[in-house]
Scaffold this motif. Structure first.
Motif, PDB file in Angstrom:
ATOM      1  N   ARG A 126      24.983   6.152 -29.815  1.00  0.00           N
ATOM      2  CA  ARG A 126      23.742   5.574 -29.304  1.00  0.00           C
ATOM      3  C   ARG A 126      23.321   6.247 -27.998  1.00  0.00           C
ATOM      4  O   ARG A 126      22.125   6.407 -27.721  1.00  0.00           O
ATOM      5  CB  ARG A 126      23.911   4.069 -29.076  1.00  0.00           C
ATOM      6  CG  ARG A 126      23.750   3.243 -30.332  1.00  0.00           C
ATOM      7  CD  ARG A 126      22.354   3.337 -30.938  1.00  0.00           C
ATOM      8  NE  ARG A 126      21.288   3.087 -29.965  1.00  0.00           N
ATOM      9  CZ  ARG A 126      20.865   1.887 -29.606  1.00  0.00           C
ATOM     10  NH1 ARG A 126      21.415   0.801 -30.141  1.00  0.00           N
ATOM     11  NH2 ARG A 126      19.899   1.744 -28.738  1.00  0.00           N
ATOM     12  N   TYR A 128      23.828   9.381 -27.241  1.00  0.00           N
ATOM     13  CA  TYR A 128      23.207  10.652 -27.620  1.00  0.00           C
ATOM     14  C   TYR A 128      21.801  10.417 -28.187  1.00  0.00           C
ATOM     15  O   TYR A 128      20.885  11.201 -27.956  1.00  0.00           O
ATOM     16  CB  TYR A 128      24.068  11.380 -28.651  1.00  0.00           C
ATOM     17  CG  TYR A 128      25.317  12.015 -28.068  1.00  0.00           C
ATOM     18  CD1 TYR A 128      25.344  12.469 -26.761  1.00  0.00           C
ATOM     19  CD2 TYR A 128      26.469  12.177 -28.833  1.00  0.00           C
ATOM     20  CE1 TYR A 128      26.481  13.047 -26.225  1.00  0.00           C
ATOM     21  CE2 TYR A 128      27.603  12.763 -28.306  1.00  0.00           C
ATOM     22  CZ  TYR A 128      27.612  13.194 -27.001  1.00  0.00           C
ATOM     23  OH  TYR A 128      28.734  13.781 -26.466  1.00  0.00           O
ATOM     24  N   GLN A 129      21.644   9.334 -28.925  1.00  0.00           N
ATOM     25  CA  GLN A 129      20.314   9.036 -29.460  1.00  0.00           C
ATOM     26  C   GLN A 129      19.336   8.766 -28.321  1.00  0.00           C
ATOM     27  O   GLN A 129      18.167   9.191 -28.371  1.00  0.00           O
ATOM     28  CB  GLN A 129      20.366   7.820 -30.391  1.00  0.00           C
ATOM     29  CG  GLN A 129      19.027   7.524 -31.047  1.00  0.00           C
ATOM     30  CD  GLN A 129      19.094   6.318 -31.951  1.00  0.00           C
ATOM     31  OE1 GLN A 129      18.763   5.212 -31.534  1.00  0.00           O
ATOM     32  NE2 GLN A 129      19.538   6.519 -33.183  1.00  0.00           N
ATOM     33  N   LYS A 144      15.462   9.303 -36.289  1.00  0.00           N
ATOM     34  CA  LYS A 144      16.278   9.237 -35.069  1.00  0.00           C
ATOM     35  C   LYS A 144      17.774   9.221 -35.348  1.00  0.00           C
ATOM     36  O   LYS A 144      18.566   9.817 -34.624  1.00  0.00           O
ATOM     37  CB  LYS A 144      15.893   8.030 -34.213  1.00  0.00           C
ATOM     38  CG  LYS A 144      16.072   6.668 -34.863  1.00  0.00           C
ATOM     39  CD  LYS A 144      15.594   5.568 -33.918  1.00  0.00           C
ATOM     40  CE  LYS A 144      15.826   4.175 -34.490  1.00  0.00           C
ATOM     41  NZ  LYS A 144      14.954   3.929 -35.666  1.00  0.00           N
ATOM     42  N   TRP A 145      18.188   8.547 -36.433  1.00  0.00           N
ATOM     43  CA  TRP A 145      19.619   8.481 -36.741  1.00  0.00           C
ATOM     44  C   TRP A 145      20.122   9.819 -37.272  1.00  0.00           C
ATOM     45  O   TRP A 145      21.214  10.273 -36.906  1.00  0.00           O
ATOM     46  CB  TRP A 145      19.886   7.379 -37.763  1.00  0.00           C
ATOM     47  CG  TRP A 145      19.520   6.011 -37.295  1.00  0.00           C
ATOM     48  CD1 TRP A 145      18.509   5.223 -37.769  1.00  0.00           C
ATOM     49  CD2 TRP A 145      20.150   5.259 -36.246  1.00  0.00           C
ATOM     50  NE1 TRP A 145      18.475   4.023 -37.085  1.00  0.00           N
ATOM     51  CE2 TRP A 145      19.472   4.017 -36.154  1.00  0.00           C
ATOM     52  CE3 TRP A 145      21.226   5.511 -35.387  1.00  0.00           C
ATOM     53  CZ2 TRP A 145      19.830   3.034 -35.232  1.00  0.00           C
ATOM     54  CZ3 TRP A 145      21.583   4.534 -34.470  1.00  0.00           C
ATOM     55  CH2 TRP A 145      20.890   3.315 -34.394  1.00  0.00           C
ATOM     56  N   THR A 148      20.294  12.340 -34.429  1.00  0.00           N
ATOM     57  CA  THR A 148      21.444  12.054 -33.570  1.00  0.00           C
ATOM     58  C   THR A 148      22.741  12.533 -34.215  1.00  0.00           C
ATOM     59  O   THR A 148      23.634  13.044 -33.531  1.00  0.00           O
ATOM     60  CB  THR A 148      21.537  10.547 -33.274  1.00  0.00           C
ATOM     61  OG1 THR A 148      20.305  10.101 -32.698  1.00  0.00           O
ATOM     62  CG2 THR A 148      22.668  10.260 -32.301  1.00  0.00           C
ATOM     63  N   ASN A 152      25.077  15.077 -32.309  1.00  0.00           N
ATOM     64  CA  ASN A 152      26.468  14.686 -32.092  1.00  0.00           C
ATOM     65  C   ASN A 152      27.409  15.731 -32.686  1.00  0.00           C
ATOM     66  O   ASN A 152      28.423  16.104 -32.071  1.00  0.00           O
ATOM     67  CB  ASN A 152      26.713  13.322 -32.733  1.00  0.00           C
ATOM     68  CG  ASN A 152      28.124  12.814 -32.498  1.00  0.00           C
ATOM     69  OD1 ASN A 152      28.592  12.752 -31.373  1.00  0.00           O
ATOM     70  ND2 ASN A 152      28.800  12.443 -33.576  1.00  0.00           N
TER      71      ASN A 152
END
Length: 295
Positions: A126, A128-129, A144-145, A148, A152
Protein backbone atom coordinates in the motif's frame (compact mmCIF):
# COMPACT_ATOMS: atom_id res chain seq x y z
CA UNK A 1 13.29 4.42 24.24
CA UNK A 2 15.84 4.12 27.07
CA UNK A 3 19.53 3.86 26.23
CA UNK A 4 19.65 0.27 27.44
CA UNK A 5 16.58 -0.74 25.46
CA UNK A 6 18.08 0.80 22.31
CA UNK A 7 21.40 -0.94 23.02
CA UNK A 8 19.63 -4.30 23.28
CA UNK A 9 17.80 -3.65 20.02
CA UNK A 10 21.00 -2.74 18.14
CA UNK A 11 22.81 -5.77 19.54
CA UNK A 12 19.98 -8.03 18.38
CA UNK A 13 20.07 -6.47 14.91
CA UNK A 14 23.80 -7.20 14.63
CA UNK A 15 23.48 -10.72 15.99
CA UNK A 16 20.56 -11.69 13.77
CA UNK A 17 22.39 -10.30 10.73
CA UNK A 18 25.67 -12.06 11.54
CA UNK A 19 24.45 -15.40 12.93
CA UNK A 20 20.84 -15.60 11.83
CA UNK A 21 17.77 -15.73 14.03
CA UNK A 22 17.94 -19.39 15.01
CA UNK A 23 21.64 -19.36 15.95
CA UNK A 24 21.27 -16.27 18.15
CA UNK A 25 20.22 -16.68 21.77
CA UNK A 26 19.06 -14.13 24.32
CA UNK A 27 22.23 -14.94 26.23
CA UNK A 28 24.33 -13.96 23.18
CA UNK A 29 22.60 -10.59 23.09
CA UNK A 30 22.99 -10.12 26.84
CA UNK A 31 26.72 -10.94 26.64
CA UNK A 32 27.15 -8.47 23.79
CA UNK A 33 25.47 -5.77 25.90
CA UNK A 34 27.40 -6.78 29.04
CA UNK A 35 24.18 -7.13 31.02
CA UNK A 36 22.33 -9.92 32.79
CA UNK A 37 20.01 -12.04 30.67
CA UNK A 38 17.09 -11.04 32.89
CA UNK A 39 17.58 -7.37 32.00
CA UNK A 40 16.51 -8.10 28.43
CA UNK A 41 13.24 -9.66 29.60
CA UNK A 42 12.35 -6.40 31.36
CA UNK A 43 11.95 -4.85 27.89
CA UNK A 44 11.27 -7.78 25.55
CA UNK A 45 9.31 -10.85 26.57
CA UNK A 46 11.10 -13.19 24.18
CA UNK A 47 13.52 -13.41 21.28
CA UNK A 48 10.49 -13.57 19.03
CA UNK A 49 9.16 -10.27 20.39
CA UNK A 50 12.57 -8.68 19.93
CA UNK A 51 12.71 -9.79 16.30
CA UNK A 52 9.21 -8.45 15.66
CA UNK A 53 10.15 -5.09 17.17
CA UNK A 54 13.14 -4.87 14.80
CA UNK A 55 10.95 -5.53 11.77
CA UNK A 56 8.35 -2.97 12.82
CA UNK A 57 10.96 -0.35 13.68
CA UNK A 58 12.74 -0.71 10.35
CA UNK A 59 9.57 -0.30 8.35
CA UNK A 60 8.53 2.75 10.35
CA UNK A 61 12.03 4.24 9.97
CA UNK A 62 11.70 3.88 6.19
CA UNK A 63 8.27 5.51 6.09
CA UNK A 64 9.43 8.37 8.32
CA UNK A 65 12.49 8.97 6.11
CA UNK A 66 10.37 9.13 2.96
CA UNK A 67 8.09 11.64 4.68
CA UNK A 68 11.14 13.90 5.06
CA UNK A 69 11.83 13.58 1.32
CA UNK A 70 8.30 14.77 0.61
CA UNK A 71 8.85 17.87 2.73
CA UNK A 72 11.86 19.06 0.72
CA UNK A 73 9.72 21.02 -1.70
CA UNK A 74 11.06 19.20 -4.77
CA UNK A 75 9.11 18.82 -7.99
CA UNK A 76 6.77 15.85 -8.26
CA UNK A 77 9.23 14.02 -10.54
CA UNK A 78 12.25 14.74 -8.35
CA UNK A 79 10.34 13.53 -5.30
CA UNK A 80 9.36 10.33 -7.14
CA UNK A 81 12.99 9.64 -8.10
CA UNK A 82 14.29 10.31 -4.58
CA UNK A 83 11.63 8.04 -3.07
CA UNK A 84 12.64 5.20 -5.39
CA UNK A 85 16.38 5.72 -4.82
CA UNK A 86 15.86 5.72 -1.07
CA UNK A 87 14.37 2.22 -1.18
CA UNK A 88 17.74 0.90 -2.35
CA UNK A 89 19.71 3.09 0.07
CA UNK A 90 17.60 1.74 2.91
CA UNK A 91 17.86 -1.94 1.99
CA UNK A 92 21.60 -1.67 1.39
CA UNK A 93 22.05 -0.18 4.85
CA UNK A 94 19.60 -2.36 6.75
CA UNK A 95 19.32 -5.55 4.71
CA UNK A 96 16.45 -7.08 2.81
CA UNK A 97 14.34 -7.49 5.92
CA UNK A 98 11.04 -8.40 4.29
CA UNK A 99 11.87 -10.92 1.61
CA UNK A 100 11.00 -14.38 0.45
CA UNK A 101 14.77 -14.91 0.29
CA UNK A 102 15.46 -13.74 3.84
CA UNK A 103 17.86 -16.12 5.58
CA UNK A 104 17.32 -14.85 9.13
CA UNK A 105 13.75 -15.97 9.60
CA UNK A 106 12.73 -18.12 12.58
CA UNK A 107 11.24 -21.59 12.14
CA UNK A 108 8.14 -21.83 9.97
CA UNK A 109 6.01 -22.80 12.98
CA UNK A 110 6.37 -19.27 14.42
CA UNK A 111 2.85 -18.16 13.53
CA UNK A 112 3.21 -14.83 15.32
CA UNK A 113 6.24 -13.72 13.33
CA UNK A 114 4.73 -15.03 10.11
CA UNK A 115 1.60 -12.97 10.75
CA UNK A 116 3.65 -9.83 11.46
CA UNK A 117 5.77 -10.26 8.32
CA UNK A 118 2.62 -10.75 6.24
CA UNK A 119 1.17 -7.52 7.66
CA UNK A 120 4.41 -5.64 6.95
CA UNK A 121 4.32 -6.85 3.37
CA UNK A 122 0.73 -5.60 3.02
CA UNK A 123 1.83 -2.26 4.47
CA UNK A 124 4.69 -1.97 1.99
CA UNK A 125 2.44 -2.77 -0.96
CA UNK A 126 0.00 0.00 0.00
CA UNK A 127 2.92 2.31 0.71
CA UNK A 128 4.23 1.73 -2.83
CA UNK A 129 0.75 2.32 -4.22
CA UNK A 130 0.63 5.64 -2.39
CA UNK A 131 3.90 6.66 -4.08
CA UNK A 132 2.47 5.82 -7.51
CA UNK A 133 -0.90 7.51 -6.97
CA UNK A 134 0.75 10.72 -5.84
CA UNK A 135 2.92 10.72 -8.95
CA UNK A 136 0.53 9.47 -11.64
CA UNK A 137 -2.85 10.27 -10.08
CA UNK A 138 -5.92 9.41 -12.17
CA UNK A 139 -3.77 7.97 -14.97
CA UNK A 140 -3.43 4.71 -13.03
CA UNK A 141 -6.63 4.84 -10.97
CA UNK A 142 -8.22 1.97 -12.89
CA UNK A 143 -5.07 -0.19 -12.73
CA UNK A 144 -3.65 0.98 -9.39
CA UNK A 145 -3.26 -2.54 -7.98
CA UNK A 146 -1.63 -3.95 -11.13
CA UNK A 147 0.73 -0.96 -11.43
CA UNK A 148 1.72 -1.37 -7.79
CA UNK A 149 2.43 -5.06 -8.32
CA UNK A 150 4.80 -4.20 -11.18
CA UNK A 151 6.47 -1.39 -9.19
CA UNK A 152 6.86 -3.65 -6.15
CA UNK A 153 8.41 -6.32 -8.37
CA UNK A 154 10.93 -3.88 -9.82
CA UNK A 155 12.14 -2.82 -6.38
CA UNK A 156 12.24 -6.34 -4.93
CA UNK A 157 14.12 -7.89 -7.84
CA UNK A 158 16.69 -5.15 -8.29
CA UNK A 159 17.26 -5.02 -4.52
CA UNK A 160 17.90 -8.75 -4.58
CA UNK A 161 20.47 -8.40 -7.39
CA UNK A 162 22.24 -5.56 -5.59
CA UNK A 163 22.36 -7.25 -2.18
CA UNK A 164 22.73 -10.93 -2.98
CA UNK A 165 24.02 -10.87 -6.55
CA UNK A 166 26.54 -8.13 -5.71
CA UNK A 167 25.72 -6.30 -8.91
CA UNK A 168 27.38 -2.84 -8.88
CA UNK A 169 24.25 -0.89 -9.74
CA UNK A 170 23.99 2.81 -8.89
CA UNK A 171 20.89 3.73 -6.91
CA UNK A 172 20.16 6.96 -8.78
CA UNK A 173 20.47 5.23 -12.14
CA UNK A 174 18.21 2.46 -10.90
CA UNK A 175 15.66 5.04 -9.78
CA UNK A 176 15.62 6.74 -13.19
CA UNK A 177 15.39 3.40 -15.00
CA UNK A 178 12.47 2.21 -12.85
CA UNK A 179 10.66 5.55 -13.11
CA UNK A 180 10.97 5.52 -16.89
CA UNK A 181 9.74 1.93 -17.11
CA UNK A 182 6.73 2.88 -14.97
CA UNK A 183 6.11 5.76 -17.40
CA UNK A 184 6.15 3.21 -20.24
CA UNK A 185 3.70 1.03 -18.34
CA UNK A 186 1.29 3.91 -17.73
CA UNK A 187 1.43 4.96 -21.39
CA UNK A 188 0.76 1.37 -22.44
CA UNK A 189 -2.21 1.08 -20.11
CA UNK A 190 -3.69 4.29 -21.47
CA UNK A 191 -3.16 3.17 -25.07
CA UNK A 192 -4.44 -0.39 -24.79
CA UNK A 193 -6.95 0.08 -21.96
CA UNK A 194 -6.73 -3.53 -20.70
CA UNK A 195 -9.06 -5.00 -18.13
CA UNK A 196 -7.47 -4.76 -14.65
CA UNK A 197 -6.40 -8.11 -13.24
CA UNK A 198 -6.11 -7.05 -9.61
CA UNK A 199 -9.48 -5.53 -8.77
CA UNK A 200 -10.68 -3.80 -5.60
CA UNK A 201 -12.68 -6.92 -4.80
CA UNK A 202 -9.59 -9.12 -4.99
CA UNK A 203 -7.47 -6.66 -3.00
CA UNK A 204 -9.84 -6.08 -0.09
CA UNK A 205 -7.18 -7.16 2.40
CA UNK A 206 -4.92 -4.36 1.20
CA UNK A 207 -7.70 -1.78 1.02
CA UNK A 208 -8.35 -2.06 4.75
CA UNK A 209 -4.86 -0.77 5.64
CA UNK A 210 -4.91 2.75 7.08
CA UNK A 211 -1.92 4.53 5.56
CA UNK A 212 -2.37 7.47 7.89
CA UNK A 213 -1.69 5.16 10.81
CA UNK A 214 1.65 4.22 9.24
CA UNK A 215 2.85 7.81 8.97
CA UNK A 216 3.79 9.70 12.11
CA UNK A 217 2.10 13.06 12.36
CA UNK A 218 4.03 15.87 14.01
CA UNK A 219 2.10 15.43 17.24
CA UNK A 220 2.72 11.68 17.36
CA UNK A 221 6.42 12.15 16.67
CA UNK A 222 6.68 14.81 19.36
CA UNK A 223 4.94 12.61 21.90
CA UNK A 224 7.22 9.70 21.02
CA UNK A 225 10.30 11.88 21.52
CA UNK A 226 9.02 13.11 24.87
CA UNK A 227 8.36 9.51 25.94
CA UNK A 228 11.89 8.61 24.90
CA UNK A 229 13.44 11.44 26.88
CA UNK A 230 11.45 10.49 29.95
CA UNK A 231 12.54 6.86 29.67
CA UNK A 232 16.23 7.81 29.32
CA UNK A 233 16.45 10.06 32.38
CA UNK A 234 16.30 7.29 35.05
CA UNK A 235 19.25 5.49 33.42
CA UNK A 236 21.47 8.57 33.03
CA UNK A 237 24.87 8.76 34.70
CA UNK A 238 24.12 11.78 36.88
CA UNK A 239 22.93 12.51 40.41
CA UNK A 240 19.43 11.68 41.57
CA UNK A 241 18.87 15.36 42.21
CA UNK A 242 19.69 16.20 38.60
CA UNK A 243 17.47 13.37 37.38
CA UNK A 244 14.58 14.81 39.39
CA UNK A 245 15.22 18.25 37.90
CA UNK A 246 15.27 16.82 34.38
CA UNK A 247 12.03 14.92 35.01
CA UNK A 248 10.38 18.14 36.19
CA UNK A 249 11.65 20.02 33.13
CA UNK A 250 10.29 17.29 30.87
CA UNK A 251 6.89 17.40 32.59
CA UNK A 252 6.79 21.20 32.18
CA UNK A 253 7.73 20.87 28.51
CA UNK A 254 5.02 18.31 27.86
CA UNK A 255 2.48 20.55 29.59
CA UNK A 256 3.58 23.56 27.53
CA UNK A 257 3.32 21.63 24.27
CA UNK A 258 -0.29 20.70 25.11
CA UNK A 259 -1.27 24.24 26.15
CA UNK A 260 -3.80 26.13 24.04
CA UNK A 261 -1.20 28.86 23.48
CA UNK A 262 2.29 27.39 23.93
CA UNK A 263 4.95 29.94 24.90
CA UNK A 264 7.88 29.62 22.48
CA UNK A 265 10.36 31.31 24.83
CA UNK A 266 9.57 28.83 27.61
CA UNK A 267 9.76 25.83 25.28
CA UNK A 268 13.16 27.00 24.02
CA UNK A 269 14.42 27.49 27.59
CA UNK A 270 13.25 24.05 28.69
CA UNK A 271 14.76 22.36 25.64
CA UNK A 272 18.04 24.19 26.23
CA UNK A 273 18.18 22.81 29.77
CA UNK A 274 17.53 19.25 28.55
CA UNK A 275 20.01 19.54 25.66
CA UNK A 276 22.80 20.41 28.11
CA UNK A 277 22.87 16.67 28.87
CA UNK A 278 24.73 14.79 26.12
CA UNK A 279 22.45 11.77 26.42
CA UNK A 280 19.41 13.90 25.55
CA UNK A 281 20.87 16.20 22.88
CA UNK A 282 19.93 13.98 19.94
CA UNK A 283 16.27 13.91 20.97
CA UNK A 284 16.00 17.61 21.88
CA UNK A 285 17.45 18.47 18.46
CA UNK A 286 14.70 16.42 16.83
CA UNK A 287 12.09 18.28 18.87
CA UNK A 288 13.59 21.59 17.73
CA UNK A 289 13.39 20.37 14.14
CA UNK A 290 9.71 19.51 14.59
CA UNK A 291 9.06 23.00 15.94
CA UNK A 292 10.75 24.57 12.92
CA UNK A 293 8.74 22.37 10.55
CA UNK A 294 5.52 23.46 12.22
CA UNK A 295 6.28 27.18 11.83
Amino acid sequence: MSLLKEKILQSAIRSFAEKGYQATSIQDIADDCSIAKGSIYKYYGSKEELYIRILEKRQQDMIDAVEQIRKKGLSRRETFLEEIAYQFDFFIEHGYYISRDHNELPPANSDKIGTVIHQLQLNMFRYYQDILLRHYGDLIAEWKWDATAVFNGFIREYTFHVLFGFKPLIQKELAVFIAERMDDLVLGLEKRDPRPLLTDELMKEYSMIDLEALTHTQEIRRTALMDTIESIIPDMSTTNSRKNDLSEVTAMLREEFSAERPRPFLIQALLKDLSSENELTFYTNQLLQLIREGN
